[in-house]
Design an enzyme around this catalytic site. Structure first.
Site, PDB file in Angstrom:
ATOM      1  NE  ARG A  46      -2.360  -1.099   3.537  1.00  0.00           N
ATOM      2  CZ  ARG A  46      -3.019  -1.192   4.674  1.00  0.00           C
ATOM      3  NH1 ARG A  46      -4.316  -1.080   4.691  1.00  0.00           N
ATOM      4  NH2 ARG A  46      -2.389  -1.377   5.798  1.00  0.00           N
ATOM      5  CE  LYS A  48       0.901 -19.261  11.183  1.00  0.00           C
ATOM      6  NZ  LYS A  48       1.726 -18.237  11.831  1.00  0.00           N
ATOM      7  CE  LYS A  90      10.977 -23.729  11.689  1.00  0.00           C
ATOM      8  NZ  LYS A  90      11.921 -22.627  11.721  1.00  0.00           N
ATOM      9  CG  ASP A 134       1.278 -16.982  15.616  1.00  0.00           C
ATOM     10  OD1 ASP A 134       1.204 -16.738  14.405  1.00  0.00           O
ATOM     11  OD2 ASP A 134       2.303 -16.729  16.297  1.00  0.00           O
ATOM     12  CG  HIS A 137       4.129 -23.285  12.562  1.00  0.00           C
ATOM     13  ND1 HIS A 137       4.041 -23.151  11.204  1.00  0.00           N
ATOM     14  CD2 HIS A 137       4.326 -22.028  13.042  1.00  0.00           C
ATOM     15  CE1 HIS A 137       4.180 -21.864  10.884  1.00  0.00           C
ATOM     16  NE2 HIS A 137       4.343 -21.166  11.983  1.00  0.00           N
TER      17      HIS A 137
END
Ligand code: BG6
Length: 507
Positions: A58, A165, A199, A252, A257
């Site tokens: 933006r 995510k 990972k 989160d 994860h």
């Protein structure tokens, strides 16, 4: 080294333009730009030099400003030290466009992309990386489609959309995002990214389990007493309160994860190594994950936030409620612990303990698999012999260790636990592990979905998390606990595992 088995060699990516939506945001700064630089700079030519990276956001910013700040971010966060020669090559393909929120922003994007492709002799292969909040995903995809920026899946050139995510804020919003995605895109064009799957140690779970006979034979309720997954971060919320406070640790970290890691750790052997087979095997784990219902939420979940304390460097730090940008009426948890079960044949009765939090004692993510005790005869008859345990260190100090009992050398019969340790650093050298984003960005450019969660996985994991959110929603059933910054979490988490007769293993 002898006996190397190359199952799949990373190929240089086809030349393309990566458009980063939200290019001035935290993810772009810390992860995406440094990862793309590493793909150019790592000397393996993984990203053809003429490929381009276009920041789309933006904010008004000149190209010089963007290039300069991209250089600063990379110098700060890159795995590889910035080499000015490589940087010049990378920066030459770095461009910027503002107007993401402007009515004609996407028309400008089209014009810009065509100009870049013409100038650099690039085919119209495009990766649109949506590093933007979940509520903005649907609109961006709609606008990409309206602007004619998505080519059909069978076109000679690809248009791929990467969705970060969290996909959604809860189950209904995740379903809505998936609905909009498939309205405009074929599944083969959608990459739902979870950087934990990139990972090294998480990828190694498959190799460890399915290329070593010893582990797979022990893997399940006959031999495993319980499993712990810890993802501890030393950092606090930093400058991400605006995002984090609407999410909290469960959304989160656990929804994505941790459930991804859990499913790779526990799934049945996939029928092959292709993306669909692995996705199906992982999904089956979620199908059998025991839901946490309101009646059981108090006994099986803990939510907490950090208070003031001492950080990992010994400095006093503020509690979560005093962090900049955290509202007074915040309800976000910065720590969550859970106990759950996988109700299938293999794992029946084995408790899985999960914990994750910010501002914990140190950064340490690991999986701890404790095996059952040996029978209470011989050495275990009068004094307890510690059980064998396998610890898989996801980060830092990637590697794994196996605790076994041995006889201490000497004339007495003394038993001593010893740790057999494999450290990636010692075995493969320092800096051998690419960052998860490097691997995953390369996979997107290659069109390889193996390490990307499917729509069903995302929805199923939200189903599990949604029940917990619903159980917590009245605020009273599972009260918010507190832990001092720089600790391993609240006492309630010790009680959660303690009532099951186990203790947390220090990761
Ligand atoms: C992100 C979360 O997905 O993962 C962050 O949004 C968290 O809150 C991060 O800090 C942890 O990633 P890593 O790779 O540092 O373990």
């Amino acid at each position: 080294m002898d006996n190397l088995l190359t199952m799949q060699r990373a190929q240089p990516a086809p030349p393309c333009t990566v458009v980063i939506f939200g290019a001035s945001g935290d993810l772009a700064k810390r992860k995406l730009i440094p990862a793309l630089y590493n793909l150019v700079a790592c000397g393996q030519g993984m990203m053809p030099a003429k490929s381009a990276v276009l920041g789309f956001a933006r904010r008004e910013m000149s190209l010089d400003e963007f290039r300069k700040s991209a250089h600063d971010w990379t110098a700060r966060f890159s795995r590889l030290k910035v080499d000015e020669g490589c940087w010049a090559t990378f920066a030459d393909g770095l461009d910027y466009l503002s107007g993401l929120d402007h009515p004609d922003g996407f028309t400008k994007l089209k014009v810009k992309l065509e100009a870049i492709e013409k100038a650099r002799g690039l085919p119209p292969n495009r990766v649109y990386y949506l590093a933007i909040p979940p509520e903005a995903i649907g609109e961006s995809v709609e606008r990409l489609a309206q602007a004619g920026l998505i080519s059909p899946p069978d076109a000679p050139n690809f248009s791929s959309v990467v969705v970060e995510k969290p996909i959604g804020h809860d189950l209904p919003s995740a379903l809505e995002i998936n609905r909009v995605l498939v309205k405009h895109l074929d599944e083969s064009q959608i990459f739902r990214i979870d950087h934990y799957l990139g990972k090294e140690t998480v990828q190694n779970l498959l190799v460890l389990r399915f290329s070593n006979n010893i582990f797979e034979r022990l893997w399940g309720s006959r031999n495993v007493d319980h499993v712990q997954i810890t993802v501890a971060e030393a950092e606090g919320v930093g400058n991400r309160a605006a995002f984090y406070d609407c999410a909290g640790a469960l959304r989160d970290m656990v929804q994505n994860h941790i459930l991804q890691t859990l499913s790779l750790l526990t799934m049945e052997a996939p029928v092959s190594l292709d993306a669909t087979a692995i996705t199906d095997a992982k999904l089956n784990v979620l199908r059998t994950l025991r839901p946490i219902t309101p009646e059981h939420a108090r006994a099986t979940t803990v939510r907490a936030r950090y208070g003031a304390g001492i950080d990992a460097d010994g400095k006093p730090v503020a509690g979560y409620m005093d962090e900049p940008g955290v509202p007074d009426n915040s309800r976000a948890e910065t720590f969550v612990a859970l106990k759950t079960y996988i109700d299938n044949w293999r794992w029946s009765g084995v408790p899985f303990f999960i914990r994750t939090g910010k501002r914990m004692k140190r950064r340490a993510s690991s999986i701890y698999v404790q095996f059952k005790d040996v029978p209470q005869i011989l050495f275990n008859r009068d004094s307890a012999v510690p059980a064998n345990a396998l610890t898989i260190r996801i980060q830092p100090d990637e590697g794994f260790s196996f605790d076994v009992m041995t006889k201490r050398p000497g004339l007495d019969l003394v038993l001593q636990p010893v740790r057999m340790n494999l450290s990636y650093k010692t075995a493969f050298g320092d800096g051998a592990s690419p960052d998860g984003y490097e691997r995953l960005l390369l996979d997107v450019m290659d069109g390889d979905h193996t390490l990307f969660p499917s729509a069903q996985f995302v929805e199923k994991s939200w189903e599990f998390v949604q029940e917990i959110l619903d159980s917590w929603s009245d605020g009273a059933r599972v009260p918010m606990a507190e832990y001092p910054a720089g600790s391993w979490g609240p006492n309630e988490a010790d009680e959660l595992i303690g009532t099951a007769g186990r203790v947390w293993h220090e990761p």
